[in-house]
Design a protein around this motif. Structure first.
Motif, PDB file in Angstrom:
ATOM      1  N   THR A   1       0.808  -1.221   0.000  1.00  0.00           N
ATOM      2  CA  THR A   1       0.000   0.000   0.000  1.00  0.00           C
ATOM      3  C   THR A   1       0.838   1.266   0.000  1.00  0.00           C
ATOM      4  O   THR A   1       0.340   2.338  -0.345  1.00  0.00           O
ATOM      5  N   ASN A   2       2.105   1.157   0.384  1.00  0.00           N
ATOM      6  CA  ASN A   2       2.913   2.369   0.574  1.00  0.00           C
ATOM      7  C   ASN A   2       4.055   2.516  -0.427  1.00  0.00           C
ATOM      8  O   ASN A   2       4.910   3.387  -0.262  1.00  0.00           O
ATOM      9  N   ILE A   3       4.070   1.704  -1.470  1.00  0.00           N
ATOM     10  CA  ILE A   3       5.099   1.843  -2.491  1.00  0.00           C
ATOM     11  C   ILE A   3       4.870   3.150  -3.247  1.00  0.00           C
ATOM     12  O   ILE A   3       3.728   3.548  -3.496  1.00  0.00           O
ATOM     13  N   GLN A   4       5.953   3.842  -3.585  1.00  0.00           N
ATOM     14  CA  GLN A   4       5.853   5.145  -4.242  1.00  0.00           C
ATOM     15  C   GLN A   4       6.263   5.060  -5.707  1.00  0.00           C
ATOM     16  O   GLN A   4       7.205   4.347  -6.063  1.00  0.00           O
ATOM     17  N   ASP A   5       5.556   5.812  -6.538  1.00  0.00           N
ATOM     18  CA  ASP A   5       5.899   5.856  -7.955  1.00  0.00           C
ATOM     19  C   ASP A   5       6.995   6.892  -8.200  1.00  0.00           C
ATOM     20  O   ASP A   5       7.576   7.431  -7.247  1.00  0.00           O
ATOM     21  N   SER A   6       7.285   7.171  -9.456  1.00  0.00           N
ATOM     22  CA  SER A   6       8.400   8.070  -9.784  1.00  0.00           C
ATOM     23  C   SER A   6       8.167   9.497  -9.309  1.00  0.00           C
ATOM     24  O   SER A   6       9.115  10.284  -9.208  1.00  0.00           O
TER      25      SER A   6
ATOM     26  N   ASN B   1       4.312   9.365  -5.341  1.00  0.00           N
ATOM     27  CA  ASN B   1       2.928   9.120  -4.946  1.00  0.00           C
ATOM     28  C   ASN B   1       2.697   7.659  -4.577  1.00  0.00           C
ATOM     29  O   ASN B   1       3.125   6.752  -5.299  1.00  0.00           O
ATOM     30  N   THR B   2       2.009   7.448  -3.484  1.00  0.00           N
ATOM     31  CA  THR B   2       1.535   6.125  -3.133  1.00  0.00           C
ATOM     32  C   THR B   2       0.163   5.919  -3.781  1.00  0.00           C
ATOM     33  O   THR B   2      -0.445   6.885  -4.274  1.00  0.00           O
ATOM     34  N   PRO B   3      -0.357   4.700  -3.776  1.00  0.00           N
ATOM     35  CA  PRO B   3      -1.726   4.518  -4.264  1.00  0.00           C
ATOM     36  C   PRO B   3      -2.731   5.435  -3.555  1.00  0.00           C
ATOM     37  O   PRO B   3      -3.675   5.920  -4.171  1.00  0.00           O
ATOM     38  N   LEU B   4      -2.505   5.688  -2.263  1.00  0.00           N
ATOM     39  CA  LEU B   4      -3.418   6.556  -1.513  1.00  0.00           C
ATOM     40  C   LEU B   4      -3.361   7.997  -2.020  1.00  0.00           C
ATOM     41  O   LEU B   4      -4.394   8.680  -2.070  1.00  0.00           O
ATOM     42  N   HIS B   5      -2.173   8.489  -2.374  1.00  0.00           N
ATOM     43  CA  HIS B   5      -2.085   9.828  -2.971  1.00  0.00           C
ATOM     44  C   HIS B   5      -3.016   9.926  -4.195  1.00  0.00           C
ATOM     45  O   HIS B   5      -3.750  10.903  -4.355  1.00  0.00           O
ATOM     46  N   LEU B   6      -2.965   8.913  -5.039  1.00  0.00           N
ATOM     47  CA  LEU B   6      -3.737   8.956  -6.277  1.00  0.00           C
ATOM     48  C   LEU B   6      -5.229   8.858  -6.002  1.00  0.00           C
ATOM     49  O   LEU B   6      -6.032   9.557  -6.637  1.00  0.00           O
ATOM     50  N   ALA B   7      -5.598   7.980  -5.068  1.00  0.00           N
ATOM     51  CA  ALA B   7      -7.014   7.856  -4.724  1.00  0.00           C
ATOM     52  C   ALA B   7      -7.554   9.171  -4.169  1.00  0.00           C
ATOM     53  O   ALA B   7      -8.668   9.596  -4.511  1.00  0.00           O
ATOM     54  N   CYS B   8      -6.771   9.836  -3.327  1.00  0.00           N
ATOM     55  CA  CYS B   8      -7.200  11.121  -2.762  1.00  0.00           C
ATOM     56  C   CYS B   8      -7.283  12.195  -3.831  1.00  0.00           C
ATOM     57  O   CYS B   8      -8.233  12.981  -3.873  1.00  0.00           O
ATOM     58  N   ASP B   9      -6.293  12.239  -4.697  1.00  0.00           N
ATOM     59  CA  ASP B   9      -6.269  13.261  -5.740  1.00  0.00           C
ATOM     60  C   ASP B   9      -7.439  13.116  -6.704  1.00  0.00           C
ATOM     61  O   ASP B   9      -7.972  14.110  -7.212  1.00  0.00           O
TER      62      ASP B   9
ATOM     63  N   SER C   1      -0.316   4.640   4.604  1.00  0.00           N
ATOM     64  CA  SER C   1       0.048   5.761   5.464  1.00  0.00           C
ATOM     65  C   SER C   1      -0.528   7.071   4.932  1.00  0.00           C
ATOM     66  O   SER C   1      -0.477   7.348   3.728  1.00  0.00           O
ATOM     67  N   ILE C   2      -1.044   7.871   5.869  1.00  0.00           N
ATOM     68  CA  ILE C   2      -1.541   9.199   5.487  1.00  0.00           C
ATOM     69  C   ILE C   2      -0.456  10.258   5.642  1.00  0.00           C
ATOM     70  O   ILE C   2      -0.700  11.435   5.405  1.00  0.00           O
ATOM     71  N   TYR C   3       0.758   9.811   6.026  1.00  0.00           N
ATOM     72  CA  TYR C   3       1.818  10.764   6.340  1.00  0.00           C
ATOM     73  C   TYR C   3       2.953  10.811   5.298  1.00  0.00           C
ATOM     74  O   TYR C   3       3.785  11.710   5.347  1.00  0.00           O
ATOM     75  N   ILE C   4       3.003   9.867   4.383  1.00  0.00           N
ATOM     76  CA  ILE C   4       4.076   9.843   3.392  1.00  0.00           C
ATOM     77  C   ILE C   4       3.968  11.051   2.461  1.00  0.00           C
ATOM     78  O   ILE C   4       2.879  11.371   1.961  1.00  0.00           O
ATOM     79  N   GLU C   5       5.090  11.709   2.206  1.00  0.00           N
ATOM     80  CA  GLU C   5       5.109  12.856   1.301  1.00  0.00           C
ATOM     81  C   GLU C   5       5.598  12.441  -0.080  1.00  0.00           C
ATOM     82  O   GLU C   5       6.500  11.608  -0.207  1.00  0.00           O
ATOM     83  N   ASN C   6       4.998  13.033  -1.105  1.00  0.00           N
ATOM     84  CA  ASN C   6       5.490  12.807  -2.466  1.00  0.00           C
ATOM     85  C   ASN C   6       6.585  13.832  -2.793  1.00  0.00           C
ATOM     86  O   ASN C   6       7.039  14.565  -1.902  1.00  0.00           O
ATOM     87  N   LYS C   7       6.992  13.901  -4.032  1.00  0.00           N
ATOM     88  CA  LYS C   7       8.092  14.800  -4.401  1.00  0.00           C
ATOM     89  C   LYS C   7       7.703  16.273  -4.305  1.00  0.00           C
ATOM     90  O   LYS C   7       8.578  17.135  -4.311  1.00  0.00           O
TER      91      LYS C   7
END
Length: 200
Positions: free
Chosen positions: A139-144, A147-155, A171-177
């Motif tokens: 669930t917490n793997i990040q793309d280039s 973004n985690t899957p959760l970032h994309l779902a929220c966006d 996690s709701i705390y991971i930051e993207n680039k």
């Protein structure tokens, strides 16, 4: 004097629309499917399964046949996408289930480091998200872009997808680039809903 009649031309091989042709709305003469499967003279099993997974003649029995003839489940196209990426994106639950049952990697990344779970989450394909999570998709793997899957779902305002992910450890705390967390990308009241799930 009457000219002798010309002999009839030899019969032409019937046209068969392949999966790539279906994508572009064209037809090309290709060998029959049995020949495609046994000799690979036109299209590899990999490509066939990818197009089937994305919905071009997406019948489970055909996918089973391609797999039985040696189609490689985890091979990739020019973008690094596997058949499971396509199935996850297009919400092809039965095909995704079959691919996973036969050994497809749920955490495989494309050239943008996106996994099938990234694809399903951005589209809000909740059943597929559940399927991937049951197969230990991260669930917490990040793309280039970080973004985690959760970032994309929220966006994309995929509320049910976001809730599913958080309930399974996202996690709701991971930051993207861009130094944004999923909560900062969430719209409306979604951020509060996810925070309540985490905080109990």
């Amino acid at each position: 004097m009457t000219a002798p009649a010309r002999p009839p031309p030899p019969p032409r091989r019937p046209l068969q629309t392949c999966m790539c042709a279906a994508k572009h709305g064209t037809t090309h003469p290709h060998p029959p499917r049995t020949e495609l499967l046994t000799t690979g003279t036109y299209m590899s099993g990999r490509e066939d399964v990818q197009y089937l997974s994305s919905g071009y003649r997406s019948r489970e029995d055909i996918v089973k046949s391609l797999i039985s003839k040696g189609a490689q489940l985890n091979s990739v196209n020019q973008n690094g996408c596997t058949p499971l990426h396509y199935a996850a994106s297009k919400d092809r639950y039965e095909i995704a289930s079959l691919l996973l049952e036969k050994g497809a990697d749920p955490n495989v990344s494309d050239k943008y480091q996106s996994t099938p779970l990234h694809r399903a989450s951005s589209k809000g394909n909740s059943r597929l998200i559940q399927l991937l999570l049951k197969q230990s998709a991260s669930t917490n793997i990040q793309d280039s872009q970080g973004n985690t899957p959760l970032h994309l779902a929220c966006d994309e305002e995929r509320m049910e997808a976001a809730k599913l992910l958080v309930e399974h450890g996202a996690s709701i705390y991971i930051e993207n680039k861009e130094e944004k967390t999923p909560l900062q990308m969430a719209k409306g009241g979604l951020a509060n809903i996810l925070r309540r799930i985490v905080e109990g």
